[in-house]
Design an enzyme around this catalytic site. Structure first.
Site, PDB file in Angstrom:
ATOM      1  N   ARG A  95      61.198  23.624  21.953  1.00 52.99           N
ATOM      2  CA  ARG A  95      60.459  22.688  22.825  1.00 52.99           C
ATOM      3  C   ARG A  95      59.847  23.561  24.002  1.00 52.99           C
ATOM      4  O   ARG A  95      58.937  23.031  24.535  1.00 52.99           O
ATOM      5  CB  ARG A  95      61.470  21.341  23.097  1.00 52.99           C
ATOM      6  CG  ARG A  95      60.619  20.650  24.101  1.00 52.99           C
ATOM      7  CD  ARG A  95      61.412  18.889  24.150  1.00 52.99           C
ATOM      8  NE  ARG A  95      62.944  19.292  24.015  1.00 52.99           N
ATOM      9  CZ  ARG A  95      63.799  19.588  24.774  1.00 52.99           C
ATOM     10  NH1 ARG A  95      63.295  19.734  25.941  1.00 52.99           N
ATOM     11  NH2 ARG A  95      65.022  19.604  24.586  1.00 52.99           N
ATOM     12  N   TYR A 118      37.343   6.927  25.289  1.00 51.10           N
ATOM     13  CA  TYR A 118      38.196   6.626  24.263  1.00 51.10           C
ATOM     14  C   TYR A 118      39.066   5.330  24.361  1.00 51.10           C
ATOM     15  O   TYR A 118      39.711   5.284  25.592  1.00 51.10           O
ATOM     16  CB  TYR A 118      38.938   7.916  23.786  1.00 51.10           C
ATOM     17  CG  TYR A 118      40.037   7.627  22.794  1.00 51.10           C
ATOM     18  CD1 TYR A 118      39.514   7.436  21.159  1.00 51.10           C
ATOM     19  CD2 TYR A 118      41.344   7.635  22.784  1.00 51.10           C
ATOM     20  CE1 TYR A 118      40.373   6.983  20.069  1.00 51.10           C
ATOM     21  CE2 TYR A 118      42.007   7.627  21.824  1.00 51.10           C
ATOM     22  CZ  TYR A 118      41.763   7.251  20.511  1.00 51.10           C
ATOM     23  OH  TYR A 118      42.561   7.325  19.377  1.00 51.10           O
ATOM     24  N   ASP A 177      37.809  14.951  29.355  1.00 50.87           N
ATOM     25  CA  ASP A 177      38.084  14.734  27.691  1.00 50.87           C
ATOM     26  C   ASP A 177      37.097  15.503  27.297  1.00 50.87           C
ATOM     27  O   ASP A 177      35.794  14.837  27.196  1.00 50.87           O
ATOM     28  CB  ASP A 177      38.429  13.393  27.520  1.00 50.87           C
ATOM     29  CG  ASP A 177      38.488  13.319  26.158  1.00 50.87           C
ATOM     30  OD1 ASP A 177      38.356  14.268  25.281  1.00 50.87           O
ATOM     31  OD2 ASP A 177      39.376  12.210  25.591  1.00 50.87           O
ATOM     32  N   LYS A 180      40.611  16.227  16.096  1.00 52.07           N
ATOM     33  CA  LYS A 180      39.242  16.064  15.875  1.00 52.07           C
ATOM     34  C   LYS A 180      38.802  17.171  15.721  1.00 52.07           C
ATOM     35  O   LYS A 180      38.799  17.822  14.275  1.00 52.07           O
ATOM     36  CB  LYS A 180      38.498  15.292  17.012  1.00 52.07           C
ATOM     37  CG  LYS A 180      39.408  14.104  17.355  1.00 52.07           C
ATOM     38  CD  LYS A 180      39.501  12.615  16.326  1.00 52.07           C
ATOM     39  CE  LYS A 180      40.578  11.848  16.970  1.00 52.07           C
ATOM     40  NZ  LYS A 180      40.336  11.583  18.286  1.00 52.07           N
TER      41      LYS A 180
HETATM   42  C1  PLP Z   1      41.101  10.648  19.352  1.00 51.24           C
HETATM   43  C2  PLP Z   1      40.913  10.969  20.655  1.00 51.24           C
HETATM   44  C3  PLP Z   1      41.897  10.802  21.619  1.00 51.24           C
HETATM   45  C4  PLP Z   1      43.098  10.580  21.338  1.00 51.24           C
HETATM   46  O1  PLP Z   1      43.713  11.662  20.440  1.00 51.24           O
HETATM   47  P1  PLP Z   1      44.912  11.456  19.417  1.00 51.24           P
HETATM   48  O2  PLP Z   1      45.110  12.927  18.946  1.00 51.24           O
HETATM   49  O3  PLP Z   1      44.376  10.401  18.406  1.00 51.24           O
HETATM   50  O4  PLP Z   1      45.854  10.988  20.331  1.00 51.24           O
HETATM   51  C5  PLP Z   1      41.525  11.192  22.960  1.00 51.24           C
HETATM   52  N1  PLP Z   1      40.201  11.328  23.473  1.00 51.24           N
HETATM   53  C6  PLP Z   1      39.129  11.197  22.447  1.00 51.24           C
HETATM   54  C7  PLP Z   1      37.651  11.505  22.839  1.00 51.24           C
HETATM   55  C8  PLP Z   1      39.321  10.923  20.897  1.00 51.24           C
HETATM   56  O5  PLP Z   1      38.470  10.885  20.232  1.00 51.24           O
END
Ligand code: PLP
Length: 376
Positions: free
Chosen positions: A52, A103, A175, A200
């Site tokens: 961890r 998101y 983000d 993603k």
């Molecule tokens: C999917 C997504 C998230 C969240 O990520 P997870 O891995 O599903 O927890 C945050 N921001 C954007 C732009 C996303 O597409």
């Protein structure tokens, strides 16, 4: 790594990677060990004590991510949501200002969870610098920006917003999931932190869940790391290994996905069944000029509204057969979804909107699939 400046394609393959000194293996070994041996004097010679707190595959992934984003530190999380939570925990304070077109999972963290921690929130259209400035108060501790935004692909001016944040001594997090470091490097534009859902584009094959925070400021990163260790939302060794493997092809994948998305957006814009197309690469997009300045390409995400309403949009999604009906994005396979029904009653996505995550199939096959679905 040599100290010569290198392009993303090279960093994606070589940063954080070295030939294994014990075996000569070219591919990085996968270490499944959760714990590491202590020397008789109590020290840990390789710097690892327990999974961890730190792990060889995670450290390697973090080095590659940091190099690609141009940051000093990266922290890999078990999901993008965990990475966002870490930033809110590290920087939230009394008040945060956030993009309203973000998101939906992040919006729900900000709207539902942060107030319980005593953090007030203001949502703004971060596409307007005036709106951002007007929302800042003496208590604001964090500015959260998502660009390109989800699902409307609006672009916020990171350089201008970062200057406003600096002026007020406010931390700014971006983000960068949709753009990836291949198309946009927010730290270089003045942001303090970059956040990713590595689930993603970075994962790229719809088979890993992960997240990351990248930054330069040691104090903020220390707090992110504290949340990581104490909160424990750490990724598995295998997920780190898979993500690092995927990073090697990220620049190539994202460029092809951008080129295919451009071709599809142009096709959709001409189609009589389509009311509007949101893709920052189109000259008709309201933020096209800004996207051209700020990004090195326009990405693999687009959305479009069909003439009619929810039923017409559902009909198109029902008829595609190469493109898959599913949420998520950034994988090799193209995905389509009716965003309003995925996001639920608080969604601001129009009822006739479909979001398309362009994969790596031949763009002509994707256009042909959309054509038959729209023509029906
Ligand atoms: C999917 C997504 C998230 C969240 O990520 P997870 O891995 O599903 O927890 C945050 N921001 C954007 C732009 C996303 O597409």
């Amino acid at each position: 790594m040599k100290s010569r400046p290198m392009h993303p394609e090279t960093l994606a393959i070589h940063a954080g990677r070295a030939v294994d000194p014990t075996t000569g293996a070219i591919a990085p070994p996968l270490y499944l060990s959760t714990t590491f041996e202590r020397e008789p004097d109590g020290s840990y010679p390789a710097g690892f004590d327990y999974i961890r707190d730190g792990h060889p595959n995670r450290r390697a992934l973090e080095q590659t991510l940091a190099a690609l984003e141009g940051g000093r530190h990266a922290v890999a999380f078990a999901s993008g949501s965990a990475a966002a939570m870490a930033v809110f925990h590290a920087c939230g304070g009394k008040h945060i200002v956030a993009s309203h077109d973000a998101y939906h999972g992040t919006l729900r963290q900000i709207r539902d969870v942060l107030p319980r921690w005593g953090t007030e929130v203001t949502f703004v259209a971060t596409t307007s610098l005036d709106a951002v400035r007007a929302a800042l108060t003496a208590d604001t501790a964090l500015l959260w920006v998502e660009t390109p935004s989800n699902p409307l692909l609006r672009i916020s001016d990171l350089t201008a917003i970062a200057a406003a944040a600096k002026e007020h001594g406010i931390a700014m997090a971006v983000d960068n999931t949709f753009a990836t470091p291949v198309l946009q490097r927010p730290l270089g534009l003045g942001a303090d932190l970059v956040v990713h859902s590595t689930t993603k584009f970075i994962g790229g094959h719809s088979d890993v869940c992960g997240g990351a925070v990248v930054g330069n400021d040691g104090q903020i990163i220390d707090r992110v790391q504290e949340y990581h260790k104490r909160g424990g939302a750490v990724p598995s060794a295998f997920d780190c290994w898979l993500l690092q493997r995927s990073l090697a092809t990220l620049p190539l994948r994202v460029r092809q996905q951008s080129a295919s998305a451009m071709a599809i957006a142009a096709f959709l814009e001409r189609h009589p069944a389509v009311e509007s197309v949101s893709y920052p690469g189109l000259p008709s997009h309201p933020d096209h000029e800004l996207a051209r300045r700020q990004m090195n390409g326009y990405g693999g995400m687009l959305s479009f509204c069909v003439h009619g309403g929810r039923d017409e949009a559902f009909g198109v999604a029902a008829r595609v057969d190469t493109i898959t009906r599913a949420t998520s994005l950034g994988g090799v396979e193209s995905l389509i979804e009716h965003r309003a029904s995925v996001e639920g009653p608080q969604s601001h996505a129009p009822p006739n909107l479909l979001r398309l995550a362009v994969g790596l199939e031949h763009p002509d096959d994707l256009v042909a699939d959309l054509a038959q679905a729209l023509d029906a």
